[in-house]
Design an enzyme around this catalytic site. Structure first.
Site, PDB file in Angstrom:
ATOM      1  N   MET A 270       0.838  -1.195   0.000  1.00 60.81           N
ATOM      2  CA  MET A 270       0.000   0.000   0.000  1.00 60.81           C
ATOM      3  C   MET A 270       0.875   1.248   0.000  1.00 60.81           C
ATOM      4  O   MET A 270       1.910   1.279   0.666  1.00 60.81           O
ATOM      5  CB  MET A 270      -0.863  -0.041   1.260  1.00 60.81           C
ATOM      6  CG  MET A 270      -1.998   0.960   1.258  1.00 60.81           C
ATOM      7  SD  MET A 270      -2.942   0.829   2.785  1.00 60.81           S
ATOM      8  CE  MET A 270      -3.971  -0.595   2.470  1.00 60.81           C
ATOM      9  N   CYS A 271       0.494   2.244  -0.756  1.00 59.12           N
ATOM     10  CA  CYS A 271       1.234   3.491  -0.652  1.00 59.12           C
ATOM     11  C   CYS A 271       0.292   4.605  -0.231  1.00 59.12           C
ATOM     12  O   CYS A 271      -0.928   4.485  -0.334  1.00 59.12           O
ATOM     13  CB  CYS A 271       1.999   3.808  -1.935  1.00 59.12           C
ATOM     14  SG  CYS A 271       1.040   4.434  -3.294  1.00 59.12           S
TER      15      CYS A 271
END
Ligand SMILES: *[C@@H]1O[C@H](CO)[C@@H](O)[C@H](O)[C@H]1NC(C)=O
Ligand SMILES: *[C@@H]1O[C@H](CO)[C@@H](O)[C@H](O)[C@H]1NC(C)=O
Length: 191
Positions: free
Chosen positions: A67-68
């Site tokens: 996830m960013c």
């Protein structure tokens, strides 16, 4: 007289149908966007909670994606900066994408200086305080991507299902949809 009248009716109808046909084709060619899009409410912090793409690059990286976090900020020139922080080779990296407003509100063009390519990024659906569904289309190259932005790192299960349904409606197959896992490394303190 009667036959002349019906001839006219017929011609007018054909004309109208013709126009409708054109409108319908135009509508089908474009994904419908969020109506009354409010850019100021799109700003701030998001997490890339879901992604889908057909590209071979994406298929290769899929398993190792995490996830960013992305911050959307307005620029003085009227565009938006999308600044993402993500984990790459055990390091947190930050990258900024500069978006320019396109014709329709909620639609932006993005030119990648690195690849020399232009894409259209559109907010298809958004409730501002929880999620946004984005569609990315290459303008001068063949590329499609769907993105689920979430305000939290832990989107509801219903939201994930909604994203899967959205992706499938866009023509993406199950195996191209990813829900990148959280990583405490680069997301720490972001929520
Ligand atoms: C937007 O991004 C560009 C390129 O990274 C940067 O130079 C600029 O300062 C940013 N502007 C804002 C308002 O964040
Ligand atoms: C993805 O690839 C499959 C198989 O080639 C194709 O059927 C589908 O239309 C593509 N989807 C998109 C959104 O490009």
């Amino acid at each position: 007289m009667a036959s002349l009248g019906s001839l006219w009716t017929g011609l007018v109808l054909l004309g109208v149908l013709g126009v409708l046909g054109v409108l319908q084709t135009a509508a089908q060619a474009q994904t419908s966007l969020q109506s009354d899009f409010q850019q100021d409410k799109f700003l701030g912090h998001w997490f890339s909670a879901g992604l889908a793409s057909n590209s071979s690059w994406f298929r290769e990286k899929k398993a190792s994606m995490s996830m960013c976090s992305t911050v959307v900020t307005p620029r003085e020139d009227g565009g938006l900066n999308l600044t993402s922080t993500f984990l790459r080779k055990d390091q947190c990296e930050t990258r900024t994408m500069q978006l320019w407003p396109a014709e329709t509100p909620g639609s932006y063009s993005y030119h990648s200086p690195r690849w020399g390519r232009t894409s259209l990024i559109s907010v298809v659906e958004i409730n501002y305080n929880e999620y946004a569904l984005l569609d990315t289309k290459g303008i001068d190259h063949d590329f499609r991507m769907a993105t689920l932005y979430s305000r939290t790192q832990t989107p509801r299960a219903e939201l994930k299902e909604k994203f899967s349904a959205f992706c499938k409606a866009q023509g993406f197959t199950e195996d191209t949809i990813v829900f990148p896992p959280q990583t405490d490394k680069c997301l720490k303190g972001k929520e």
